[in-house]
Design a protein around this motif. Sequence first.
Motif, PDB file in Angstrom:
ATOM      1  N   VAL A   1       0.728  -1.481   0.177  1.00  0.00           N
ATOM      2  CA  VAL A   1       0.054   0.212  -0.044  1.00  0.00           C
ATOM      3  C   VAL A   1       0.950   0.979  -0.070  1.00  0.00           C
ATOM      4  O   VAL A   1       2.451   0.923   0.471  1.00  0.00           O
TER       5      VAL A   1
ATOM      6  N   LEU B   1       0.678   4.942   1.146  1.00  0.00           N
ATOM      7  CA  LEU B   1      -0.213   6.411   1.676  1.00  0.00           C
ATOM      8  C   LEU B   1       0.550   7.120   1.742  1.00  0.00           C
ATOM      9  O   LEU B   1       1.251   7.591   1.834  1.00  0.00           O
TER      10      LEU B   1
ATOM     11  N   ALA C   1      -4.707   6.695  -0.257  1.00  0.00           N
ATOM     12  CA  ALA C   1      -4.449   5.312  -0.386  1.00  0.00           C
ATOM     13  C   ALA C   1      -4.324   4.383  -2.042  1.00  0.00           C
ATOM     14  O   ALA C   1      -5.308   4.848  -2.452  1.00  0.00           O
TER      15      ALA C   1
ATOM     16  N   ALA D   1      -3.340  -0.102  -3.312  1.00  0.00           N
ATOM     17  CA  ALA D   1      -2.741  -0.583  -3.257  1.00  0.00           C
ATOM     18  C   ALA D   1      -2.828  -1.600  -4.257  1.00  0.00           C
ATOM     19  O   ALA D   1      -2.975  -1.764  -5.223  1.00  0.00           O
TER      20      ALA D   1
ATOM     21  N   CYS E   1      -5.197  -2.139  -7.526  1.00  0.00           N
ATOM     22  CA  CYS E   1      -6.892  -2.232  -6.605  1.00  0.00           C
ATOM     23  C   CYS E   1      -7.466  -0.488  -7.395  1.00  0.00           C
ATOM     24  O   CYS E   1      -6.945   0.483  -7.096  1.00  0.00           O
TER      25      CYS E   1
ATOM     26  N   ALA F   1     -11.038   2.682  -5.924  1.00  0.00           N
ATOM     27  CA  ALA F   1     -11.043   1.995  -4.758  1.00  0.00           C
ATOM     28  C   ALA F   1     -10.007   2.644  -3.953  1.00  0.00           C
ATOM     29  O   ALA F   1      -8.708   3.614  -4.259  1.00  0.00           O
ATOM     30  N   ALA F   2      -9.790   1.880  -2.179  1.00  0.00           N
ATOM     31  CA  ALA F   2      -9.237   2.270  -1.432  1.00  0.00           C
ATOM     32  C   ALA F   2      -8.563   4.454  -1.076  1.00  0.00           C
ATOM     33  O   ALA F   2      -8.279   4.966  -0.361  1.00  0.00           O
ATOM     34  N   GLU F   3     -10.038   4.862  -0.745  1.00  0.00           N
ATOM     35  CA  GLU F   3     -10.116   6.554  -0.370  1.00  0.00           C
ATOM     36  C   GLU F   3     -10.254   6.197   0.744  1.00  0.00           C
ATOM     37  O   GLU F   3     -10.867   6.576   1.265  1.00  0.00           O
ATOM     38  N   MET F   4      -8.903   5.520   1.204  1.00  0.00           N
ATOM     39  CA  MET F   4      -8.816   5.189   2.885  1.00  0.00           C
ATOM     40  C   MET F   4      -9.267   6.879   3.702  1.00  0.00           C
ATOM     41  O   MET F   4      -9.062   6.635   5.009  1.00  0.00           O
TER      42      MET F   4
ATOM     43  N   LEU G   1      -6.597   0.126   6.716  1.00  0.00           N
ATOM     44  CA  LEU G   1      -5.702  -0.028   5.531  1.00  0.00           C
ATOM     45  C   LEU G   1      -4.707  -1.897   5.146  1.00  0.00           C
ATOM     46  O   LEU G   1      -5.286  -2.735   4.560  1.00  0.00           O
TER      47      LEU G   1
ATOM     48  N   ALA H   1      -8.469  -4.368   5.672  1.00  0.00           N
ATOM     49  CA  ALA H   1      -8.558  -4.140   3.889  1.00  0.00           C
ATOM     50  C   ALA H   1      -7.938  -4.913   2.946  1.00  0.00           C
ATOM     51  O   ALA H   1      -8.102  -5.660   2.098  1.00  0.00           O
ATOM     52  N   PHE H   2      -6.380  -5.153   2.699  1.00  0.00           N
ATOM     53  CA  PHE H   2      -5.661  -5.340   1.870  1.00  0.00           C
ATOM     54  C   PHE H   2      -4.250  -6.688   1.916  1.00  0.00           C
ATOM     55  O   PHE H   2      -4.361  -6.241   1.600  1.00  0.00           O
TER      56      PHE H   2
END
Length: 308
Positions: free
Chosen positions: A132, A134, A142, A144, A151, A158-161, A244, A247-248
């Motif tokens: 990831v 970040l 983020a 991934a 992703c 995706a990964a709009e963390m 994070l 999730a990944f």
Amino acid sequence: MTAYLGVDIGATDIRAVVGNRAGEVAGRAQRATPDATGVAITEAVLDAVRAACTDAGVAPDAVVAAGVGSMGPLDADEGAVVDPPNVPGVKRIPLVDPLRTLLSTGRVTLHNDAVAGAIGERLFGDGGDDLVYLTLSTGIGAGAIVDGHVCEGWKGNAAEMGHVTVDPGGRACGCGCAGHWEAYCAGSAIPDYARDLYDGEDTSLALANADAEAVFEAAAAGDDFATRVIERVGRWNALGVATLVHAFAPRTIAVGGGVARNNPAQVLDPIRERLPDHVATGVPEIRAVDADGDAVVRGALASAITDE
């Protein structure tokens, strides 16, 4: 030279680089991100691209492929940014079609900026196939890579963390929701969060006009109130990073962005210390990258080179 283009579009700055297939940069340019309209931002992007091509000694139509890493949210189907919370009032930023016209190539790929950072870390760093990227900057994002696959998600989001909820019903985020990670730990949010936490105690901070860097500097100098703010920021960051991880399942989290880059110990050490208390699976390596601020634009260049 077979020329490739990378573009990084952030809320503060726009960067463009022209390089060869090995990723060696021959030309670069940087512009401030306008806060007027989406069209003004598009024009600034095109201006930066022209300047980077001039610096590299190539014409824009000599570029064979381009990668763009941009603040979000994205509409990747339309090749645009829509309603970016870190540039209030801007509704839409057209990117892919104007770049295709300027460059005379259909090979223009748009990614979330942190996704571009992840692609670059895999190609130019040693992040591997489970990582990831970040970014802790004006906003939080983020990107991934899982089992070697980038992703992207629906419309590239995706990964709009930065918009994961860490505190239900908490501080208002720039996107309009409440309690998001970005509302506490983004560079744009930290000074407002400090003002929310202030309870009349003595502090060296001029709170009315303090920015994030002033809060970090005061904490480093031993200011008790600023230290309390940065300790709270560290707690929220650890919760966000734990999300994070779950999730990944990354082996590595590569951390960039101005907030982390300018304050590595104050930002990364609390994450490393607290993360084992929040993670039920393997704890990844937390690694500082982006020492020169070019992680996203290098990742965009990597995207152009690899056609990802």
